[in-house]
Design a protein around this motif. Structure first.
Motif, short mmCIF file in Angstrom:
data_model
loop_
_atom_site.label_atom_id
_atom_site.label_comp_id
_atom_site.label_asym_id
_atom_site.label_seq_id
_atom_site.Cartn_x
_atom_site.Cartn_y
_atom_site.Cartn_z
N ARG A 90 1.60 29.63 4.46
CA ARG A 90 1.52 31.07 4.75
C ARG A 90 2.76 31.84 4.27
O ARG A 90 2.97 32.99 4.65
CB ARG A 90 1.34 31.30 6.26
CG ARG A 90 2.50 30.84 7.15
CD ARG A 90 2.37 31.41 8.54
NE ARG A 90 1.25 30.89 9.26
CZ ARG A 90 1.30 29.85 10.13
NH1 ARG A 90 2.45 29.24 10.36
NH2 ARG A 90 0.23 29.43 10.75
N HIS A 104 5.86 24.81 9.70
CA HIS A 104 4.63 25.61 9.55
C HIS A 104 3.46 24.64 9.42
O HIS A 104 3.53 23.63 8.70
CB HIS A 104 4.69 26.49 8.30
CG HIS A 104 5.55 27.70 8.45
ND1 HIS A 104 5.09 28.88 8.97
CD2 HIS A 104 6.86 27.90 8.14
CE1 HIS A 104 6.07 29.77 8.97
NE2 HIS A 104 7.16 29.20 8.47
N ALA A 109 6.93 34.93 5.87
CA ALA A 109 5.80 34.28 6.54
C ALA A 109 4.87 35.35 7.12
O ALA A 109 5.32 36.26 7.80
CB ALA A 109 6.30 33.37 7.66
N HIS A 134 0.32 30.94 13.90
CA HIS A 134 1.68 31.33 13.53
C HIS A 134 2.56 31.38 14.78
O HIS A 134 3.72 30.93 14.77
CB HIS A 134 1.66 32.69 12.83
CG HIS A 134 2.94 33.03 12.13
ND1 HIS A 134 3.09 34.16 11.37
CD2 HIS A 134 4.14 32.41 12.07
CE1 HIS A 134 4.30 34.21 10.88
NE2 HIS A 134 4.97 33.17 11.30
N ARG A 156 4.23 26.36 1.78
CA ARG A 156 4.47 25.89 3.15
C ARG A 156 5.94 25.52 3.30
O ARG A 156 6.55 25.01 2.35
CB ARG A 156 3.59 24.68 3.45
CG ARG A 156 3.67 24.19 4.89
CD ARG A 156 2.81 22.96 5.09
NE ARG A 156 3.01 22.36 6.40
CZ ARG A 156 2.63 21.14 6.73
NH1 ARG A 156 2.02 20.38 5.83
NH2 ARG A 156 2.86 20.67 7.93
N ASP A 177 3.41 27.82 15.94
CA ASP A 177 4.45 27.22 15.10
C ASP A 177 5.83 27.80 15.44
O ASP A 177 6.83 27.07 15.47
CB ASP A 177 4.14 27.45 13.62
CG ASP A 177 2.93 26.66 13.15
OD1 ASP A 177 2.50 25.73 13.86
OD2 ASP A 177 2.40 26.99 12.07
N THR A 178 5.87 29.10 15.66
CA THR A 178 7.14 29.77 16.00
C THR A 178 7.71 29.24 17.30
O THR A 178 8.92 28.97 17.41
CB THR A 178 6.93 31.29 16.09
OG1 THR A 178 6.47 31.79 14.82
CG2 THR A 178 8.21 32.02 16.47
N ASN A 204 10.58 33.40 8.88
CA ASN A 204 10.27 34.41 9.89
C ASN A 204 11.30 35.53 9.93
O ASN A 204 11.08 36.54 10.59
CB ASN A 204 10.18 33.78 11.28
CG ASN A 204 8.75 33.42 11.69
OD1 ASN A 204 7.81 33.67 10.94
ND2 ASN A 204 8.59 32.84 12.85
N ASP A 210 -6.04 31.11 8.32
CA ASP A 210 -4.84 31.23 9.13
C ASP A 210 -5.06 32.32 10.17
O ASP A 210 -5.97 33.15 10.03
CB ASP A 210 -3.63 31.58 8.25
CG ASP A 210 -2.29 31.28 8.91
OD1 ASP A 210 -2.28 30.80 10.06
OD2 ASP A 210 -1.26 31.52 8.26
#
Length: 528
Positions: A123, A119, A53, A65, A115, A68-69, A372, A60
């Motif tokens: 990405r 997410h 990712a 990011h 995807r 989402d994490t 990740n 983006d």
């Protein structure tokens, strides 16, 4: 006992993506030895399907990011680490492209991205369809062979200490010879502990070696209750051989039961692309009802071409992807906890570092966001290598504190016995009664868990001790955290408890009982 003595500037234990990326970078300014218990590159990185990712594409950005994490991690994440590691995304991708990793491209020549669960955008960069890890490792192994000294089939037992400082590692090769490697910089990159369970996406090498070695050295270990289960392991009549990547759902796959009813309807707004802990629980619940679960791939064109690794595993197990239904079940996947470190991999022991899945930066919180992990391992390697300079002193055997080789009379359980106990009492859904039974069983092995690894044990014996050590930490931490959060699911405490939102469960100083503390995310810099 004869000892083989080596000296270097840095020794890296483990040869997955994090370890080899660190070795490649550090070798530009110092002498490096990479030690691996089997062959070079063996481990989870080689098996990574989904991809890596990186928010580096048009439309983006880093903030999306990070959001989402944090959402996937139940906002239990260390936000400083999330920011520091995600900011490395462009450098990580540039380095992998420089190494000629053949990331897949669309017809217009731009990199193709997919995807995955939780997410908000496409990405995920991939190479060779679902063979991303294999492609990355192929190029890393080729590059590192010319830069560092490699010791294969050498199982590290323990860190060598001088007072509170690490000065190297000791282990034994497949011929039974003891090796002592002295280095002012020791980096643990030994992967996770999925092999504690009978159904896992992990390699056979993932036996908790890194956290066990660090525990015996007295390093701080955190968040061991957060073990992620992947919702879709290919179900076969024999051994479960293959993960079915989350990217399959990202491309249109849908989880259904034997009646072809979607199982994620009404459970989460993101349905099949909900966070992994949510989807894994939904699949587990279907199994508990006596239902079968399938991943419908009818809406994915050219499935075999897009996912060649999964297609090959299907063929091997007489499953026909053309029928559009892949039988699946959950399996152990990723260890969010581990050796407590900052973004540079610094542990609480001077001279000792940990990166990759062995480490816990807090980036993943209570539940890792898909793809990740490769990013974190590579980003940590780059940050660590940038931080460290060539040591100004040499570590030697004259500095080592000698520990007598402890003879412990104990009949160790087999790997299968450990897996059976973990499956039964410490699976996706846990409760006090079953965790207590597991804790009582593990307590019979107190003596080998808390002692330095003995050279009198075979290689498999040492691995069993490492598995018992990781299992002890996981079980006790799961008992202590009386709530459900992320991947930690308790049926007797089925909701998040705000009082636990800033509390972590800590192991330190070789203590057999953990303590509960308010989160501490700032570790003093010890690289000097």
């Amino acid at each position: 006992m004869d000892r083989i003595i080596s000296k270097t500037d840095a020794v890296i234990v483990g040869s997955g993506l994090a370890g080899l990326m660190a070795a490649l970078q550090l070798s530009k300014k110092m002498n490096v030895i990479v030690v691996t218990k089997t062959s070079l590159g063996a481990g989870n990185s080689e098996k990574a399907q989904g991809g890596i990712a990186a928010a580096v594409s048009k439309g983006d950005n880093f903030f999306l990011h990070m959001k989402d994490t944090l959402n996937a991690g139940s906002k239990f994440n260390n936000q400083h680490s999330v920011k520091a590691l995600l900011e490395q995304s462009p450098l990580v991708m540039n380095e992998l492209i420089r190494l000629n990793v053949p990331f897949d491209k669309a017809e217009n020549g731009e990199f193709h991205r997919t995807r995955e669960g939780a997410h908000s955008l496409r990405r995920i960069f991939h190479a060779g369809g679902d063979a991303t890890g294999s492609n990355i490792m192929k190029h890393l192994k080729e590059a590192v062979k010319h830069q560092v000294k490699i010791k294969e089939h050498l199982l590290i037992h323990d860190v060598i200490l001088q007072g509170s400082k690490s000065i190297g590692v000791v282990g034994k090769d497949k011929e039974g010879k003891v090796h002592e490697i002295y280095a002012p910089l020791t980096i643990l990159a030994a992967g996770g502990c999925g092999e504690l369970y009978s159904v896992t996406s992990n390699s056979k090498e993932s036996t908790g070696d890194g956290v066990a070695i660090a525990f015996r050295a007295g390093a701080r270990i955190i968040d061991m209750e957060f073990i992620q289960f992947h919702p879709t392991m290919l179900l076969t009549t024999g051994e479960t051989p293959c993960l079915v990547s989350e990217a399959v759902r990202g491309e249109g796959g849908i989880l259904v039961n034997q009646e072809h009813e979607p199982i994620m309807e009404g459970i989460h707004p993101q349905k099949d692309l909900a966070p992994r802990s949510v989807v894994a629980k939904a699949v587990h619940d279907e199994w508990q009802k006596g239902n079968k679960v399938f991943l419908s791939i009818n809406r994915i064109p050219h499935f075999t071409k897009r996912f060649p690794t999964i297609a090959a595993a299907c063929k091997k197990n007489s499953i026909n992807p053309a029928e559009g239904m892949l039988p699946v079940r959950p399996g152990a996947h990723f260890m969010m906890g581990g050796v407590a470190v900052n973004e540079y991999g610094e542990t609480t022991i001077p001279g000792l570092f940990a990166i990759g899945e062995t480490a816990c930066t807090g980036m993943h919180g209570a539940n890792r966001l898909a793809s990740n992990s490769l990013l974190e391992g590579a980003a940590m390697a780059l940050l660590l290598a940038d931080k460290l300079s060539r040591p100004s002193f040499n570590a030697s055997e004259n500095q080592a504190e000698r520990l007598d080789d402890i003879e412990v009379e104990v009949n160790l359980p087999s790997r299968i016995e450990i897996q059976q106990m973990m499956d039964q009492y410490c699976g996706i859904i846990k409760n006090k009664e079953e965790l207590t039974k597991l804790k009582d069983w593990l307590a019979d092995y107190f003596d080998v868990i808390r002692a330095p690894a003995s050279h009198s044990f075979s290689a498999e014996g040492t691995i069993i001790i490492n598995m018992l050590t990781a299992a002890w930490m996981i079980t006790n931490a799961c008992l202590l955290r009386t709530e459900s959060r992320g991947a930690h699911l308790r049926e007797d405490f089925h909701k998040e408890d705000d009082s636990w939102s800033s509390r972590e469960i800590v192991w330190q100083g070789r203590q057999m009982k953990p303590i509960v503390k308010e989160k501490e995310y700032s570790y003093e810099s010890i690289t000097g």
